[in-house]
Write an enzyme that holds these catalytic residues in place. Structure first.
Site, PDB file in Angstrom:
ATOM      1  N   TYR A 156       2.805  -5.411 -15.196  1.00 54.06           N
ATOM      2  CA  TYR A 156       2.116  -5.857 -13.979  1.00 54.06           C
ATOM      3  C   TYR A 156       0.850  -6.647 -14.331  1.00 54.06           C
ATOM      4  CZ  TYR A 156       0.060  -5.322  -9.270  1.00 54.06           C
ATOM      5  OH  TYR A 156      -0.502  -5.542  -8.031  1.00 54.06           O
ATOM      6  N   LYS A 160       0.000 -10.583 -13.443  1.00 54.21           N
ATOM      7  CA  LYS A 160      -1.135 -10.997 -12.615  1.00 54.21           C
ATOM      8  C   LYS A 160      -2.123 -11.856 -13.415  1.00 54.21           C
ATOM      9  CE  LYS A 160       0.203  -8.956  -8.782  1.00 54.21           C
ATOM     10  NZ  LYS A 160       0.624  -9.733  -7.617  1.00 54.21           N
TER      11      LYS A 160
HETATM   12  P1  NAP Z   1       4.067  -3.647  -0.612  1.00 52.09           P
HETATM   13  O1  NAP Z   1       3.557  -2.910   0.558  1.00 52.09           O
HETATM   14  O2  NAP Z   1       4.915  -2.933  -1.611  1.00 52.09           O
HETATM   15  O3  NAP Z   1       4.851  -4.963  -0.097  1.00 52.09           O
HETATM   16  C1  NAP Z   1       5.463  -5.823  -1.019  1.00 52.09           C
HETATM   17  C2  NAP Z   1       6.061  -7.002  -0.299  1.00 52.09           C
HETATM   18  O4  NAP Z   1       6.671  -7.861  -1.290  1.00 52.09           O
HETATM   19  C3  NAP Z   1       7.149  -6.608   0.667  1.00 52.09           C
HETATM   20  O5  NAP Z   1       7.036  -7.402   1.820  1.00 52.09           O
HETATM   21  C4  NAP Z   1       8.430  -6.944  -0.076  1.00 52.09           C
HETATM   22  O6  NAP Z   1       9.476  -7.344   0.783  1.00 52.09           O
HETATM   23  C5  NAP Z   1       8.004  -8.149  -0.896  1.00 52.09           C
HETATM   24  N1  NAP Z   1       8.864  -8.369  -2.063  1.00 52.09           N
HETATM   25  C6  NAP Z   1       9.093  -7.530  -3.094  1.00 52.09           C
HETATM   26  N2  NAP Z   1       9.946  -8.096  -3.968  1.00 52.09           N
HETATM   27  C7  NAP Z   1      10.263  -9.318  -3.473  1.00 52.09           C
HETATM   28  C8  NAP Z   1      11.102 -10.375  -3.919  1.00 52.09           C
HETATM   29  N3  NAP Z   1      11.809 -10.312  -5.064  1.00 52.09           N
HETATM   30  N4  NAP Z   1      11.188 -11.488  -3.155  1.00 52.09           N
HETATM   31  C9  NAP Z   1      10.497 -11.589  -2.001  1.00 52.09           C
HETATM   32  N5  NAP Z   1       9.690 -10.617  -1.515  1.00 52.09           N
HETATM   33  C10 NAP Z   1       9.581  -9.495  -2.252  1.00 52.09           C
HETATM   34  O7  NAP Z   1       2.863  -4.293  -1.463  1.00 52.09           O
HETATM   35  P2  NAP Z   1       1.324  -4.587  -1.118  1.00 52.09           P
HETATM   36  O8  NAP Z   1       0.538  -3.442  -1.593  1.00 52.09           O
HETATM   37  O9  NAP Z   1       1.195  -5.079   0.278  1.00 52.09           O
HETATM   38  O10 NAP Z   1       1.066  -5.773  -2.165  1.00 52.09           O
HETATM   39  C11 NAP Z   1       1.153  -7.139  -1.808  1.00 52.09           C
HETATM   40  C12 NAP Z   1       0.645  -7.958  -2.988  1.00 52.09           C
HETATM   41  O11 NAP Z   1      -0.675  -7.554  -3.313  1.00 52.09           O
HETATM   42  C13 NAP Z   1       1.454  -7.815  -4.264  1.00 52.09           C
HETATM   43  O12 NAP Z   1       1.523  -9.027  -4.950  1.00 52.09           O
HETATM   44  C14 NAP Z   1       0.649  -6.799  -5.059  1.00 52.09           C
HETATM   45  O13 NAP Z   1       0.880  -6.932  -6.445  1.00 52.09           O
HETATM   46  C15 NAP Z   1      -0.756  -7.208  -4.681  1.00 52.09           C
HETATM   47  N6  NAP Z   1      -1.749  -6.147  -4.869  1.00 52.09           N
HETATM   48  C16 NAP Z   1      -1.701  -4.990  -4.181  1.00 52.09           C
HETATM   49  C17 NAP Z   1      -2.679  -4.024  -4.385  1.00 52.09           C
HETATM   50  C18 NAP Z   1      -2.702  -2.718  -3.656  1.00 52.09           C
HETATM   51  O14 NAP Z   1      -3.576  -1.892  -3.976  1.00 52.09           O
HETATM   52  N7  NAP Z   1      -1.833  -2.465  -2.708  1.00 52.09           N
HETATM   53  C19 NAP Z   1      -3.694  -4.261  -5.315  1.00 52.09           C
HETATM   54  C20 NAP Z   1      -3.710  -5.459  -6.000  1.00 52.09           C
HETATM   55  C21 NAP Z   1      -2.744  -6.401  -5.755  1.00 52.09           C
HETATM   56  P3  NAP Z   1      10.706  -6.396   1.292  1.00 52.09           P
HETATM   57  O15 NAP Z   1      10.541  -6.339   2.764  1.00 52.09           O
HETATM   58  O16 NAP Z   1      11.920  -7.121   0.907  1.00 52.09           O
HETATM   59  O17 NAP Z   1      10.589  -5.075   0.608  1.00 52.09           O
END
Ligand code: NAP
Length: 248
Positions: A156, A160
């Site tokens: 990961y 990133k």
């Molecule tokens: P999440 O709730 O797990 O949602 C992930 C989203 O990505 C879902 O809409 C999922 O769609 C989509 N996705 C996954 N694989 C995919 C693929 N192969 N093609 C297209 N769409 C795909 O994650 P989140 O926490 O909101 O995170 C969103 C972003 O922020 C990510 O890039 C994550 O790395 C980053 N981030 C999150 C955090 C945190 O603390 N939450 C911190 C730093 C960075 P489906 O509907 O198909 O499942």
């Protein structure tokens, strides 16, 4: 309604940060294309946008960003329907955590395939149209882990960190076409992705956050909105950390 007449695409908009970004941009007047890997995956996001007192109806599309053909089909669809794209938000992301010595090549490839190669495919699919229009904003959702590294997240963190290098390179190549490219790097945001962590890990993380709370998806959405706005017209190639001070 600063984004009235603008067209946005948010990948991974079915929940979490992506949903908050989609709703925020729509509230400001943008027409938002929301994606999920599943048909009907963005139903709740579309309902949230439809319930806004102001805002433009959104559209849902299916894409697997790790699959180049799927991304090509998405771009064709968006550009046929809207004729342009002003804001591209690469938010889709996954984790496959594990200690490095036990991490399989498949887990490494899966995370790089979605988080980095996926963003590459999506940028590539839309960059020509945005360049032709001589303007646009690309916002890639990174992570503080791409800056600091993290035990148990070698795949990961690499994805990133790679996204930052990709974004800076695109920022340089696309600047002359009026396109800005920036990264938003969230810290700990309360979403499905972080809900799997144990209470012990969450408590330890909270102790490291000077602002004394976990981030909400809206905290990230507001910064994405800023980077899409006129206020950020002179900002490109940057990584904006949104982590409550955790990694300062
Ligand atoms: P999440 O709730 O797990 O949602 C992930 C989203 O990505 C879902 O809409 C999922 O769609 C989509 N996705 C996954 N694989 C995919 C693929 N192969 N093609 C297209 N769409 C795909 O994650 P989140 O926490 O909101 O995170 C969103 C972003 O922020 C990510 O890039 C994550 O790395 C980053 N981030 C999150 C955090 C945190 O603390 N939450 C911190 C730093 C960075 P489906 O509907 O198909 O499942």
């Amino acid at each position: 309604m600063q984004f009235q007449g603008k067209v946005a695409l948010v990948t991974g908009a079915s929940r979490g940060i992506g949903r908050a970004v989609a709703v925020h941009l729509a509230r400001e007047g943008a027409t938002v294309f929301c994606t999920s890997t599943k048909a009907g995956g963005c139903a709740d996001t579309l309902a949230a946008i439809a319930a806004l007192p102001s805002g433009t109806p959104a559209q849902a599309l299916v894409v697997d960003v790790a699959d180049a053909a799927s991304v090509e089909a998405l771009a064709k669809d968006v550009l046929e329907r809207a004729g342009r794209l002003d804001f591209l938000v690469n938010n889709a992301g996954i984790t496959r955590d594990g200690l490095f010595l036990r991490m399989s090549g498949d887990d490494f490839d899966a995370v790089l395939g979605t988080n980095l190669r996926g963003a590459f495919f999506v940028c590539k699919a839309f960059a020509r149209a945005m360049a032709k229009a001589r303007g646009g904003r690309i916002v890639n959702i990174g992570s503080v882990v791409g800056l600091t590294g993290n035990a148990g997240q070698a795949n990961y963190a690499a994805s990133k960190a790679g996204l930052i290098g990709l974004s800076k390179s695109l920022a340089q190549e696309l600047a002359s076409r009026g396109i800005t490219v920036n990264v938003v790097a969230p810290g700990f945001i309360a979403t499905d992705m972080t809900s799997v962590l144990t209470e012990e890990v969450k408590t330890a993380m909270l102790a490291q956050i000077p602002l004394q709370r976990f981030g909400e998806p809206e905290d990230v959405a507001k910064v994405v909105s800023f980077l899409c706005s006129d206020a950020a017209a002179y900002v490109t190639g940057q990584t904006l950390v949104v982590d409550g001070g955790m990694t300062m």
